[in-house]
Each structure stands twice: as structure tokens, then as C-alpha cells.
Design a protein around this motif. Structure first.
Motif, PDB file in Angstrom:
ATOM      1  N   GLY A  14       0.835  -1.208   0.000  1.00  0.00           N
ATOM      2  CA  GLY A  14       0.000   0.000   0.000  1.00  0.00           C
ATOM      3  C   GLY A  14       0.865   1.251   0.000  1.00  0.00           C
ATOM      4  O   GLY A  14       2.100   1.175   0.082  1.00  0.00           O
ATOM      5  N   MET A  15       0.215   2.400  -0.071  1.00  0.00           N
ATOM      6  CA  MET A  15       0.961   3.667  -0.115  1.00  0.00           C
ATOM      7  C   MET A  15       1.797   3.864   1.155  1.00  0.00           C
ATOM      8  O   MET A  15       2.972   4.216   1.084  1.00  0.00           O
ATOM      9  CB  MET A  15      -0.016   4.830  -0.293  1.00  0.00           C
ATOM     10  N   VAL A  16       1.193   3.587   2.311  1.00  0.00           N
ATOM     11  CA  VAL A  16       1.893   3.827   3.581  1.00  0.00           C
ATOM     12  C   VAL A  16       2.955   2.755   3.826  1.00  0.00           C
ATOM     13  O   VAL A  16       4.114   3.060   4.114  1.00  0.00           O
ATOM     14  CB  VAL A  16       0.881   3.877   4.750  1.00  0.00           C
ATOM     15  N   GLY A  17       2.573   1.493   3.670  1.00  0.00           N
ATOM     16  CA  GLY A  17       3.518   0.396   3.917  1.00  0.00           C
ATOM     17  C   GLY A  17       4.701   0.443   2.970  1.00  0.00           C
ATOM     18  O   GLY A  17       5.846   0.180   3.378  1.00  0.00           O
ATOM     19  N   SER A  18       4.465   0.791   1.709  1.00  0.00           N
ATOM     20  CA  SER A  18       5.592   0.844   0.760  1.00  0.00           C
ATOM     21  C   SER A  18       6.520   2.010   1.108  1.00  0.00           C
ATOM     22  O   SER A  18       7.741   1.896   0.980  1.00  0.00           O
ATOM     23  CB  SER A  18       5.103   0.919  -0.695  1.00  0.00           C
ATOM     24  N   ALA A  19       5.948   3.111   1.596  1.00  0.00           N
ATOM     25  CA  ALA A  19       6.794   4.250   1.997  1.00  0.00           C
ATOM     26  C   ALA A  19       7.622   3.888   3.238  1.00  0.00           C
ATOM     27  O   ALA A  19       8.807   4.239   3.323  1.00  0.00           O
ATOM     28  CB  ALA A  19       5.922   5.477   2.270  1.00  0.00           C
ATOM     29  N   ILE A  20       7.024   3.160   4.184  1.00  0.00           N
ATOM     30  CA  ILE A  20       7.778   2.743   5.384  1.00  0.00           C
ATOM     31  C   ILE A  20       8.905   1.788   4.981  1.00  0.00           C
ATOM     32  O   ILE A  20      10.042   1.904   5.451  1.00  0.00           O
ATOM     33  CB  ILE A  20       6.837   2.099   6.435  1.00  0.00           C
ATOM     34  N   THR A  21       8.608   0.864   4.072  1.00  0.00           N
ATOM     35  CA  THR A  21       9.628  -0.095   3.615  1.00  0.00           C
ATOM     36  C   THR A  21      10.789   0.655   2.944  1.00  0.00           C
ATOM     37  O   THR A  21      11.961   0.376   3.226  1.00  0.00           O
ATOM     38  CB  THR A  21       8.980  -1.111   2.641  1.00  0.00           C
ATOM     39  N   ARG A  22      10.479   1.627   2.068  1.00  0.00           N
ATOM     40  CA  ARG A  22      11.539   2.434   1.415  1.00  0.00           C
ATOM     41  C   ARG A  22      12.377   3.163   2.460  1.00  0.00           C
ATOM     42  O   ARG A  22      13.600   3.186   2.394  1.00  0.00           O
ATOM     43  CB  ARG A  22      10.913   3.528   0.519  1.00  0.00           C
ATOM     44  N   CYS A  23      11.692   3.756   3.434  1.00  0.00           N
ATOM     45  CA  CYS A  23      12.384   4.532   4.464  1.00  0.00           C
ATOM     46  C   CYS A  23      13.326   3.634   5.282  1.00  0.00           C
ATOM     47  O   CYS A  23      14.472   3.995   5.551  1.00  0.00           O
ATOM     48  CB  CYS A  23      11.339   5.200   5.362  1.00  0.00           C
ATOM     49  N   LEU A  24      12.843   2.436   5.648  1.00  0.00           N
ATOM     50  CA  LEU A  24      13.680   1.509   6.421  1.00  0.00           C
ATOM     51  C   LEU A  24      14.914   1.116   5.614  1.00  0.00           C
ATOM     52  O   LEU A  24      16.031   1.106   6.136  1.00  0.00           O
ATOM     53  CB  LEU A  24      12.873   0.261   6.799  1.00  0.00           C
ATOM     54  N   HIS A  25      14.732   0.796   4.335  1.00  0.00           N
ATOM     55  CA  HIS A  25      15.878   0.430   3.492  1.00  0.00           C
ATOM     56  C   HIS A  25      16.864   1.588   3.401  1.00  0.00           C
ATOM     57  O   HIS A  25      18.071   1.391   3.547  1.00  0.00           O
ATOM     58  CB  HIS A  25      15.411   0.010   2.092  1.00  0.00           C
ATOM     59  N   ASN A  26      16.338   2.804   3.209  1.00  0.00           N
ATOM     60  CA  ASN A  26      17.222   3.982   3.095  1.00  0.00           C
ATOM     61  C   ASN A  26      18.020   4.214   4.364  1.00  0.00           C
ATOM     62  O   ASN A  26      19.116   4.744   4.334  1.00  0.00           O
ATOM     63  CB  ASN A  26      16.420   5.256   2.778  1.00  0.00           C
ATOM     64  N   LYS A  27      17.452   3.826   5.509  1.00  0.00           N
ATOM     65  CA  LYS A  27      18.160   4.027   6.781  1.00  0.00           C
ATOM     66  C   LYS A  27      19.027   2.825   7.156  1.00  0.00           C
ATOM     67  O   LYS A  27      19.580   2.787   8.244  1.00  0.00           O
ATOM     68  CB  LYS A  27      17.150   4.315   7.899  1.00  0.00           C
ATOM     69  N   GLY A  28      19.101   1.836   6.291  1.00  0.00           N
ATOM     70  CA  GLY A  28      20.017   0.713   6.516  1.00  0.00           C
ATOM     71  C   GLY A  28      19.433  -0.460   7.278  1.00  0.00           C
ATOM     72  O   GLY A  28      20.167  -1.381   7.662  1.00  0.00           O
ATOM     73  N   TYR A  29      18.121  -0.477   7.498  1.00  0.00           N
ATOM     74  CA  TYR A  29      17.500  -1.654   8.130  1.00  0.00           C
ATOM     75  C   TYR A  29      17.338  -2.694   7.022  1.00  0.00           C
ATOM     76  O   TYR A  29      16.615  -2.460   6.055  1.00  0.00           O
ATOM     77  CB  TYR A  29      16.139  -1.288   8.734  1.00  0.00           C
ATOM     78  N   HIS A  30      18.043  -3.821   7.147  1.00  0.00           N
ATOM     79  CA  HIS A  30      18.106  -4.719   5.985  1.00  0.00           C
ATOM     80  C   HIS A  30      17.367  -6.034   6.201  1.00  0.00           C
ATOM     81  O   HIS A  30      17.492  -6.950   5.410  1.00  0.00           O
ATOM     82  CB  HIS A  30      19.577  -4.980   5.603  1.00  0.00           C
TER      83      HIS A  30
END
Ligand code: GFB
Length: 312
Positions: A14-30
Motif C-alpha cells: 500500500g501507499m503507507v507500507g511501501s513508503a515505510i519499507t523504502r524509508c527503512l531500506h534507506n536508513k540501513g534496516y536490511h
């Protein structure tokens, strides 16, 4: 939260979940765990319990929900109540049973009474009657907040809740019946421009006011709260600024470059007259939005143009 913590994002498409996933990846949560709705039906209690037993997540972002705009909320009243109650209850209970370290539940600004004083402070919850067009969705979201509070008080779970204002951004729903106002206007003005239509129909009177937050800002706030906030009291997430639907329509029209007229269909509901968040709690915690509305709409229109085939 450590960079290698096991983090489940429920609703990652979804819009919110995909944004959270992108944000986590960008911050190095792998170590982000996801399941599509065909792989895991979150309304199925046994399936959700099995998933938690197998994956044992440390952190959970509860961004899965049945959502939609004013029309969908008002028509699919049973689905909005039933689906959302089951999704929340199953995930929150499994998070308790499987000793998740921390869970963030996402609600909505429609939990506040229709005629609450503005801006909406967190303590106005349950101080009056809800807006009828989205009462079932609001009741489900209020139940989610209360589940987090109850599991915290009875079992000591670190479950927190955040209430976002109206959202927009990549992976939004562009279906003209089911969507929220901003994606609907982007699509309507774009199609009217391409087809040289003389006017675009806009719903209601144009006088309601709404606050809009970009999904990437919301995701950043959610990760910030997961990293830093551990209290029972839920937190509003917004910009603290709102516009009339008429001003929003003019802004989208200009961004898209449509030159025809607006026609207001007052047979369609206006909904709540205003729902502006009081974001002082969030600001005191040290978070502020970055993406202003004009810039966010321009970026969202470009995203729509790039992904039109998938969205429409
Ligand atoms: O975004 P929206 O559907 O949801 O509508 P709500 C906001 C306002 O935009 C209403 C007007 O006053 C609509 O009448 N509007 C004008 C339109 N043109 C359009 C259009 O083409 N499509 C849509 N959808 N609206 C929802 C709740 O309320 O907000 C949910 O129903 C949730 O439960 C969500 O809380 C954030 O802001 O009125």
C-alpha cells in the motif's frame, strides 16, 4: 531498533507500507519481512498466528488496512469495519503472544469527533459524535488504539499508536470511486487535459478544509517514533496546515496544466468540515514534516505519469 532487527511491515504494497519499507531500506534496516495479501490473509487468525510463530519479528509496523475515500467508506461500511477490526486484532494479539519488542499501529484523523475544536488535540478522542460517512472505519481505528493501550496495561507490551492526517504519494489508489480526493483530482485533471474536456466534476461544495501529508514524510515520522517513542499516549502526524478543497483543486489543476472549468457536484458529500491536526506533541518530540504541498503534488503527478498503466 538495530539495523539487523527483524522488522515486519504489514501492508507493504500500500501507499503507507511501501513508503515505510523504502524509508527503512534507506536508513540501513536490511531485515524487513513482508507478505502480500495473497500469501497471508491478515483477516485469518490462524494464518496470522502461524506467520508470527514462523517469522518471529522483533518490530511490527501495522500499516495494513482496508482504506478509501469518502464514497468507499460510506458504501462499504461493513467491510471497512469488519476487515479492519480483524486485521488489527489478529496482528496485535499475535505480536503479544510472540513477544514482539515493539509495535506501531497506524490510525487516522477521522477518529476525532466531527465537530471537535480545531486544531485536533490527541485528548479530543471520544469527546463527541463521529462523522457519519466514515464512522465504521473510525470505530475500527479507535479499537486499534484501545487494543494497543489495553495490551500495554494488562501485559506490558510496548505498543504505540500514531494518527496520520490525510495522506498522498506513490502507490496511491487512483480508482475514481474508491480513492481519496488528491489522487482523484490528479487523474481527473490529467484525463480532461488529454481529452480536451471543457470541465471537470469535483465533489461537494469545495468548502471543507483538509490537511495533506506526503507518504514519505509519514514514513519518516513512523520510523522516528519506532526508534524513539515508548509512551501509551498516541501521537498525531501531520503538517499543522490545511487548505480548502477548492484551493486544492486549483493547485492540482495548475500542476497538471488543465485549462478548463471546475464544476461542483453537491449531490456528493462534503464529509467533516475540517480536520486539522494539532502536531505540537510530535514537534516537541523533535520531528517536523519536510515536503510542502506544492512540491509534493508536483512529485506525485510525475509519479502518476511514470506509473499510469499500473495505477489506472
Ligand atoms: O479524500 P476524501 O475522499 O476523504 O474527500 P475525507 C475529501 C473531500 O474532498 C470531501 C472532496 O469533501 C470530498 O467531497 N472531493 C472533491 C472529493 N472531489 C473529490 C473526488 O473526486 N474524490 C474524492 N474522494 N473526494 C476520508 C475518510 O475522509 O479520509 C477516511 O472517509 C479516512 O475514513 C481518510 O479518514 C483520511 O477526508 O472526507
Amino acid at each position: 531498533m538495530h539495523k539487523n532487527s527483524r522488522i515486519y511491515v504489514a501492508g507493504h504494497r500500500g501507499m503507507v507500507g511501501s513508503a515505510i519499507t523504502r524509508c527503512l531500506h534507506n536508513k540501513g534496516y536490511h531485515n524487513v519481512i513482508t507478505r502480500t495479501s495473497s500469501e497471508l490473509d491478515l483477516r485469518n487468525q490462524a494464518a496470522v498466528a502461524d506467520f508470527f510463530a514462523e517469522e518471529k519479528p522483533d518490530y511490527v509496523f501495522l500499516a495494513a488496512a482496508k482504506v478509501g475515500g469518502i464514497w468507499a467508506n460510506n458504501i462499504y461500511r461493513a467491510d471497512f469495519l469488519y476487515d479492519n477490526l480483524l486485521i488489527e486484532a489478529n496482528i496485535i494479539h499475535s505480536a503479544y503472544r510472540h513477544q514482539v519488542d515493539k509495535l506501531l499501529f497506524l490510525g487516522s484523523s477521522c477518529i476525532y469527533p466531527k465537530l471537535a475544536p480545531q486544531p485536533l488535540k490527541e485528548e479530543y478522542l471520544l469527546s463527541g459524535y463521529l462523522e457519519p460517512t466514515n464512522e465504521p472505519y473510525a470505530i475500527a481505528k479507535i479499537a486499534g488504539i484501545k487494543l494497543c493501550e489495553a495490551y500495554r496495561s494488562q501485559y506490558g507490551c510496548n505498543f504505540i499508536s500514531a494518527m496520520p492526517t490525510n495522506l498522498y504519494g506513490p502507490n496511491d489508489n487512483y480508482d475514481l470511486q474508491g480513492s481519496h480526493v488528491l489522487p482523484a483530482l490528479i487523474r481527473k485533471f490529467h484525463e480532461a487535459k488529454i481529452e480536451n474536456q471543457p470541465f471537470v466534476e469535483v465533489w461537494g461544495t469545495g468548502s471543507p478544509r483538509r490537511e495533506f501529508l506526503h507518504a514519505d514524510d509519514l514514513a519518516d515520522a513512523c520510523v522516528f517514533l519506532m526508534e524513539t517513542y515508548n509512551d501509551e499516549a498516541f501521537v498525531n502526524i501531520g503538517t499543522g496546515e490545511d487548505v480548502t478543497i477548492r484551493a486544492l483543486a486549483e493547485l492540482v489543476k495548475e500542476t497538471v496544466g488543465y485549462e478548463g472549468e471546475l464544476r461542483w457536484n453537491t449531490d456528493k458529500p462534503d464529509g467533516t468540515p475540517r480536520k486539522l491536526m494539532d502536531v505540537s506533541r510530535l514537534h516537541q518530540l523533535g520531528w517536523q514534516h519536510r515536503i510542502e504541498l506544492t512540491e509534493g503534488i508536483a512529485a506525485t503527478y510525475q509519479d502518476f505519469l511514470r506509473n499510469q498503466e499500473a495505477y489506472v
